[in-house]
Design an enzyme around this catalytic site. Structure first.
Site, PDB file in Angstrom:
ATOM      1  N   ASP A 169       0.810  -1.220   0.000  1.00  0.00           N
ATOM      2  CA  ASP A 169       0.000   0.000   0.000  1.00  0.00           C
ATOM      3  C   ASP A 169       0.840   1.266   0.000  1.00  0.00           C
ATOM      4  O   ASP A 169       2.051   1.225  -0.139  1.00  0.00           O
ATOM      5  CB  ASP A 169      -1.092  -0.018   1.081  1.00  0.00           C
ATOM      6  CG  ASP A 169      -0.584  -0.521   2.404  1.00  0.00           C
ATOM      7  OD1 ASP A 169       0.592  -0.256   2.678  1.00  0.00           O
ATOM      8  OD2 ASP A 169      -1.358  -1.155   3.129  1.00  0.00           O
TER       9      ASP A 169
ATOM     10  N   MET B 182      -1.512   9.792  12.188  1.00  0.00           N
ATOM     11  CA  MET B 182      -2.669  10.266  11.417  1.00  0.00           C
ATOM     12  C   MET B 182      -3.309  11.486  12.078  1.00  0.00           C
ATOM     13  O   MET B 182      -4.529  11.605  12.136  1.00  0.00           O
ATOM     14  CB  MET B 182      -3.714   9.137  11.256  1.00  0.00           C
ATOM     15  CG  MET B 182      -3.173   7.975  10.450  1.00  0.00           C
ATOM     16  SD  MET B 182      -4.284   6.575  10.367  1.00  0.00           S
ATOM     17  CE  MET B 182      -3.747   5.606  11.755  1.00  0.00           C
TER      18      MET B 182
ATOM     19  N   LYS C  36      -4.124   3.988  -1.924  1.00  0.00           N
ATOM     20  CA  LYS C  36      -4.943   5.051  -2.477  1.00  0.00           C
ATOM     21  C   LYS C  36      -4.282   5.597  -3.744  1.00  0.00           C
ATOM     22  O   LYS C  36      -3.113   5.966  -3.718  1.00  0.00           O
ATOM     23  CB  LYS C  36      -4.997   6.161  -1.419  1.00  0.00           C
ATOM     24  CG  LYS C  36      -6.184   7.027  -1.464  1.00  0.00           C
ATOM     25  CD  LYS C  36      -6.138   7.884  -0.203  1.00  0.00           C
ATOM     26  CE  LYS C  36      -7.239   8.899  -0.205  1.00  0.00           C
ATOM     27  NZ  LYS C  36      -7.276   9.632   1.045  1.00  0.00           N
TER      28      LYS C  36
END
Ligand code: SAH
Length: 265
Positions: A44, A178, A66
């Site tokens: 990823d 995050m 993404k």
């Protein structure tokens, strides 16, 4: 020599592998061995290009992160993909940034694999909190400054459910993963629960890569700093007195500068 050979399973199987925070030299030997000996790598967004370049030509690669302007592949589809590839008899290297078991959904993937009867093993990686602070010259603990460190995710499906009172009273290093989009909530909540607005904060963007940027601020100025500097993901927010050591212990940038000076001499 490894004590646990990957190839002890006769049928297909999955290795959940932590790739560390970016620098390929921070891969474990076991991770590298898996990347170079598996049949397919499923990776990823947080896996750096320098690391994907280590995947040999003959090994299939599948990106499930993404894409620009798009959502990442839903977790359920990734789980299904891993199961299908293993059922085809393949050794699958499921490569994730940092450590798969630290805010990496590695536990969820392993549960699904077990439920599907797929053999799997796990290779730990250096998590961002450890790698990025070290490359920014910030020890997570330091005698006289911090007796511990707590890792917190500022990501939540709905509302954050963080016990701010408990965090603010720990009096040790706090590392937020995050946290960029929630930085206002983080700083306000910590101050409301007793931390000084002058508590030092570091923001580490693209840690452990040549693009690493480190900004030092405090709880009062962190939001403005992030906006003003245009800080982008991935970035880590470190709160606590250990941040003050960065000015002195900042070895990574110093090393890069001296290498550049040698090159241009
Ligand atoms: N499993 C990963 C964390 C995944 S969550 C690990 O163990 O490190 C993703 C968050 O990790 C990012 O939003 C950021 O806060 C942090 N992160 C991961 N790699 C990073 C890097 N190279 N530099 C700064 N932050 C990083």
């Amino acid at each position: 020599m490894s004590t646990i050979p990957f190839s002890s399973y006769k049928s297909g199987y999955v290795s959940l592998v932590g790739a560390g925070p970016g620098d390929p030299d921070l891969l474990t030997i076991k991770a590298l061995r898996c990347i170079t000996h598996c049949d397919v790598v499923v990776y990823d967004r947080l896996v750096s290009t320098e690391i994907t370049q280590l995947i040999p030509d003959g090994v299939e690669r599948i990106y499930v992160g993404k894409a620009k302007g798009k959502h990442s592949v839903p977790q359920s589809e990734t789980n299904q993909l891993l199961i299908e590839l293993a059922r085809q008899g393949k050794h699958v290297c499921r490569l994730k940034g940092g450590d798969a078991f630290v805010f990496g959904r590695g536990g969820e993937e392993l549960l699904q694999l077990h439920q599907a009867g797929i053999h799997a093993d796990v290779v730990p990686g250096i998590t961002a909190a450890s790698g990025c602070t070290t490359y920014a010259g910030i020890p997570l603990t330091h005698r006289g400054l911090s007796q511990g460190a707590t890792f917190v995710t500022a990501h939540a499906e709905k509302e954050l459910s963080i016990n701010w009172q408990a965090l603010a009273s720990l009096n040790h290093t706090l590392v937020f993963y995050m946290g960029l989009s929630k930085v206002g909530v983080i700083s306000q909540s910590l101050c409301q629960h007793g931390l000084s607005r002058q508590t030092p904060v570091a923001i580490i963007e693209n840690g452990c890569t040549p693009k690493q940027r480190v900004f030092i601020a405090d709880l009062d100025t962190i939001e403005k700093t992030i906006q003003g500097q245009g800080v982008k993901s991935p970035a880590l927010i470190v709160v606590g007195e250990v941040v003050t050591l960065a000015a002195e212990l900042n070895w990574f940038i110093a090393q890069a500068q001296s290498q550049l000076e040698k090159l241009s001499a």
